[in-house]
Design an enzyme around this catalytic site. Sequence first.
Site, PDB file in Angstrom:
ATOM      1  N   THR A   1       0.972  -1.294  -0.057  1.00  0.00           N
ATOM      2  CA  THR A   1       0.027  -0.194  -0.099  1.00  0.00           C
ATOM      3  C   THR A   1       0.811   1.284  -0.084  1.00  0.00           C
ATOM      4  O   THR A   1       2.029   1.037   0.488  1.00  0.00           O
ATOM      5  CB  THR A   1      -0.915  -0.077   1.090  1.00  0.00           C
ATOM      6  OG1 THR A   1      -1.423   1.114   1.518  1.00  0.00           O
ATOM      7  CG2 THR A   1      -0.121  -0.041   2.443  1.00  0.00           C
TER       8      THR A   1
ATOM      9  N   TYR B   1      -1.555   0.129  10.060  1.00  0.00           N
ATOM     10  CA  TYR B   1      -1.821  -0.731   8.809  1.00  0.00           C
ATOM     11  C   TYR B   1      -0.480  -0.727   7.674  1.00  0.00           C
ATOM     12  O   TYR B   1      -0.104  -1.427   7.278  1.00  0.00           O
ATOM     13  CB  TYR B   1      -3.241  -0.035   8.034  1.00  0.00           C
ATOM     14  CG  TYR B   1      -3.382  -0.437   6.597  1.00  0.00           C
ATOM     15  CD1 TYR B   1      -3.475  -1.889   6.531  1.00  0.00           C
ATOM     16  CD2 TYR B   1      -3.428   0.328   5.661  1.00  0.00           C
ATOM     17  CE1 TYR B   1      -3.628  -2.398   5.071  1.00  0.00           C
ATOM     18  CE2 TYR B   1      -3.508  -0.154   4.321  1.00  0.00           C
ATOM     19  CZ  TYR B   1      -3.611  -1.389   4.066  1.00  0.00           C
ATOM     20  OH  TYR B   1      -3.688  -1.863   2.457  1.00  0.00           O
TER      21      TYR B   1
END
Length: 328
Positions: free
Chosen positions: A118, A142
């Site tokens: 990501t 995350y």
Amino acid sequence: MPEHVLVTGGAGYIGSHACKALRAAGFAPVTFDNLVTGWKEAVKFGPFAQGDLLDRARLDEVFAEFKPVAVMHFAALSQVGESMSEPGKYWRNNVSGSLNLIEAAVDAGCQNFVFSSTCATYGDQDNVVLDEDSSQYPINAYGASKRAIEDILRDFEASNGLQHVIFRYFNVAGADPESEVGEFHQPETHLIPLMLDAIDGKRDALTIFGTDYDTPDGTCIRDYVHVCDLVDAHVLGLKWLQDGKGSRVFNLGTGSGFSVREVIDHSRNVTNREVPYNEGGRRAGDCTKLVSGSSRAVSELGWSPTRSTLQEMIADAWRWHQTGHYSE
Ligand code: UDP
């Protein structure tokens, strides 16, 4: 016999679209999913092996049964806000789960690994063009968990020769234009599906998370990429590995950024409906601006995104929203 590809998270949003693309490309996608956030109904394009990444014995069984030529690893917890309030969940599921998967793959002799990472691994870097060589300073758990998995992959390449393609996604949006699969999270936290719900009265008004960012209209800027274009890149990444081209990192974004207010304006135009919204405070862990500054996937992989205009992503998401959906 088509070659098996093990798709973790194949019952989820991006994984299910990847399964459709893999089947279209002549592979047999095997979905590995614990159905915690995924949907059995989304498994339409190949066999289903239910299991959890934290269960190493189950992983070994599945590798032995299907003998996949490659792994595409989508399964992960992916909510920025939740990762800030429950970081342990993210380190355990994402990092420990991935480590199990990587070890099981290596032990089974499966040496091609495509990983969904990501842009959240880059963190908040004002006025920096984010390319694959940019430094990675994630500001939420995350992003930190995904960066850790990238490091694990590099270590296993050094120790065992594991070949991997890492895709760092920007914001994935849209749905299969044929509405066979689409985005459906429970609970939903992502901007576009929440907005479509608000538009047709399925939930209260959308709240804009922060209007005091240092951007032209005060709201966060993101680079949105169509899920179908994104999974096409994964098929190219798999072929890249099968052609022996070696481990590589690719950003997957379009290079164009849109603010939350701009997404609201486009949604109004596409749906011809008002978007009920109010303005709230910032969400913990949000970066001001995340826009890809790289075209490496285009120049090296031959990726050519065809559906990633904001207009088309919202239109496909809206069609799915009205005609698709899994049971709750
Ligand atoms: N966002 C928002 N309201 C919402 C959900 C998201 O304003 O109810 C904003 C969020 O702050 C971010 C952008 O929309 O700037 C995209 O958020 P999303 O959760 O879709 O993806 P993320 O960027 O967190 O991966």
